[in-house]
Write an enzyme that holds these catalytic residues in place. Structure first.
Site, mmCIF file in Angstrom:
data_model
loop_
_atom_site.group_PDB
_atom_site.id
_atom_site.type_symbol
_atom_site.label_atom_id
_atom_site.label_comp_id
_atom_site.label_asym_id
_atom_site.label_seq_id
_atom_site.Cartn_x
_atom_site.Cartn_y
_atom_site.Cartn_z
ATOM 1 N N SER A 267 55.970 45.172 22.733
ATOM 2 C CA SER A 267 55.357 46.276 22.991
ATOM 3 C C SER A 267 54.054 46.173 22.788
ATOM 4 O O SER A 267 53.333 44.994 21.987
ATOM 5 C CB SER A 267 56.133 47.394 21.860
ATOM 6 O OG SER A 267 55.510 47.188 20.596
ATOM 7 N N LYS A 268 53.211 47.295 22.935
ATOM 8 C CA LYS A 268 51.769 47.247 22.855
ATOM 9 C C LYS A 268 51.479 46.976 21.320
ATOM 10 O O LYS A 268 50.488 46.472 20.790
ATOM 11 C CB LYS A 268 51.402 48.516 23.293
ATOM 12 C CG LYS A 268 49.824 48.885 22.734
ATOM 13 C CD LYS A 268 49.350 49.955 23.831
ATOM 14 C CE LYS A 268 48.105 50.629 23.073
ATOM 15 N NZ LYS A 268 47.017 49.952 22.308
ATOM 16 N N ARG A 269 52.292 47.605 20.370
ATOM 17 C CA ARG A 269 52.146 47.459 18.988
ATOM 18 C C ARG A 269 52.147 46.114 18.607
ATOM 19 O O ARG A 269 51.325 45.505 17.538
ATOM 20 C CB ARG A 269 53.073 48.283 18.036
ATOM 21 C CG ARG A 269 52.273 49.228 17.221
ATOM 22 C CD ARG A 269 53.354 50.460 16.722
ATOM 23 N NE ARG A 269 54.184 50.952 17.732
ATOM 24 C CZ ARG A 269 55.595 51.105 17.476
ATOM 25 N NH1 ARG A 269 56.166 50.738 16.270
ATOM 26 N NH2 ARG A 269 56.161 51.870 18.489
#
Ligand code: GLU
Length: 509
Positions: A267-269
């Site tokens: 994910s972006k995180r």
């Protein structure tokens, strides 16, 4: 005659394209090129609530940067357009197929309001039912054309009551299809729900528009992410209901791209936490939030593509560096794995390093030259030659090789504390005299240096690091004598003298 291969990449413009989406596009592209087929870009923008401004332009620019160019579709034209589903809807493309499904009894009108749907879910939960969906069991209790009289249905529609059209999933049917990557997928229809296909505002849902367009655009292979695997059985049923069984494309559902530790989807995180981008190019959201991209981080598109190709596929040989042409040649869906592919930030950098080293010094010099033109192409070219084995990104050549352009203002204190000896100032002073009488070529400088240390019976270590510190300010880098040759006699001598004065060990308390 074999059918011409036609594949599509069908993103929804709901935000920036994640690298997983780029990989889907890439595999479609490689497959098309390998088989002399068409690669189509279709924009699936039927869900207006999730539409994000700028996302479509982003997708086009990102694919363009990657060299994944559609030969048909948005931006390329073609005979099967329009290629934006909202425009197809305007032309009435989907309505007639929805009507066909209703007429054949495979779909029905449903008039339930949001609160009625909520009540249904509550009721099913209370009774301990395993499913709370609108399906073959619950539909008989709801307000739809299966439970209402034809007159009532007509009346509601004429009165302009909002409705949806739902697929009528048959009972006791085994839905089976072949996935090129996963083999046969078999689902009992009892596990499917009556998904919405169409809304009274004339908008088809993803499932309806996707199947109709794949059929009308003569798509032969649907290559998409694993998250769409659960939609497969419904799509297969729709092909059957619409009488298109013989035109049904083959399916290939690609494995997920996983976090570096393998626990779940990347994910972006994860990117934010690990300091790597998860988007091909920088994305600025309509709210102004910026997400970093591979392009802006200094990755070469070829390296990015090469890395992505290996997230889920391998050629079955030791070869790791592949140009786009070589990928086209080597790629097969049969060599795409079923299990998730772990994203590896170090390997990602490694790919970039390989491509950086393959570039000529001249090409690199062109890439890094400052806009003000203050350094000559010749100087930059030499610096690139000396630095390219030591960096991962072009911009690091200037950052880490800063000393080629200006004298150090500080000296790496850790190295000084460890390596700057009591006799270092004297050694540097001696070498100033030696070098002042030496021709300034790397070879002559090295010979003179060696002669000096031998004569003084010194090891190489202390003298070498002393002049390196004075010349560059740091403890590591390419050949010191090459550096001196590049910066020249006057500057080198000045830096050595400045070093004698300014390099100081920290006092240990
Ligand atoms: N619009 C879908 C998406 O955003 C396409 C899925 C498919 O390829 O069928 O991924």
């Amino acid at each position: 005659m074999e059918k011409k291969v036609r594949v599509r990449f069908a993103p929804s413009p709901t935000g920036p394209l994640h690298i997983g989406g780029v990989r889907t596009a890439l595999y479609n592209y490689l497959f098309a090129k390998k088989h002399g087929g068409d690669f189509i870009l279709r924009v699936e923008d039927t869900d207006q609530t999730r539409y994000v401004k700028g996302a479509e332009d982003y997708i086009i620019e990102a694919l363009n940067w990657c060299g994944i160019t559609p030969n048909e579709g948005i931006g390329a034209g073609g005979e099967f357009g329009p290629y934006r589903q909202s425009e197809r809807k305007e032309q009435g493309t989907y309505k007639k197929y929805v009507d066909q499904l209703i007429a054949s009894g495979n779909a029905y009108y449903a008039f339930d309001t949001p609160s009625e749907l909520e009540e249904m879910r509550e009721r099913l939960k209370q009774t301990g039912s395993s499913s709370q969906s609108y399906d073959m069991n619950s539909r008989d209790t709801m307000k739809n054309s299966l439970t209402l009289s034809p007159e009532e249905v007509q009346h509601k529609i004429a009165a302009g009551e909002p409705y949806v059209v739902r697929v009528k999933i048959p009972r006791n049917e085994e839905v089976k299809f072949k996935d090129i990557i996963r083999g046969y997928v078999v689902v009992d229809s009892v596990n499917l729900d009556d998904k919405v296909l169409y809304k009274s505002d004339g908008m088809p849902t993803y499932h309806m528009a996707n199947v109709v367009d794949d059929y009308l655009m003569k798509i032969t292979h649907v290559i998409r992410g694993e998250e769409w695997l659960p939609s497969g059985p419904l799509h297969v049923l729709l092909y059957k209901f619409l009488g298109w069984e013989n035109e049904m494309p083959e399916f290939a559902h690609l494995p997920l791209i996983l976090k570096p530790n393998g626990n779940g989807k990347l994910s972006k995180r994860d990117g934010d936490a690990g300091g790597f981008p998860v988007f091909p190019i920088e994305w600025k959201s309509p709210e102004g939030e910026i997400s970093s991209g591979y392009r802006e981080s200094g990755y070469f598109p070829e390296a990015h593509i090469n890395m992505l190709a290996f997230l889920g596929w391998n050629p079955g040989t030791e070869q790791e560096i592949f140009s786009m042409e070589e990928l086209v040649e080597a790629f097969t869906l049969e060599r795409v794995g079923k299990s998730g592919a772990k994203f590896d930030p170090d390997k990602t950098k490694w790919f970039n390093e390989q491509y950086l080293r393959k570039k000529s010094n001249e090409e690199l010099a062109e890439l890094i030259k400052p806009a003000d033109g203050k350094y000559s192409a010749e100087l930059l070219t030499r610096v690139c030659g000396l630095m390219k084995e030591r960096v991962s990104f072009p911009k690091e050549i200037m950052e880490q090789g800063n000393y080629f352009f200006e004298a150090p203002k500080t000296y790496d204190q850790k190295t000084v504390n460890k390596k700057w000896k009591e006799n270092s100032p004297q050694i540097v002073a001696d070498l100033v005299t030696v070098f002042a009488n030496t021709e300034f070529t790397a070879e002559a400088l090295e010979t003179a240096f060696k002669a000096y240390v031998e004569e003084k019976e010194l090891g190489f270590g202390t003298p070498m690091i002393a002049i390196r510190l004075a010349i560059t300010g740091v403890g590591g880098g390419p050949s010191l004598f090459e550096i001196m040759e590049v910066i020249g006699k006057e500057e080198s001598i000045n830096r050595l003298k400045a070093g004698i004065k300014n390099i100081k060990k920290e006092e240990v308390a």
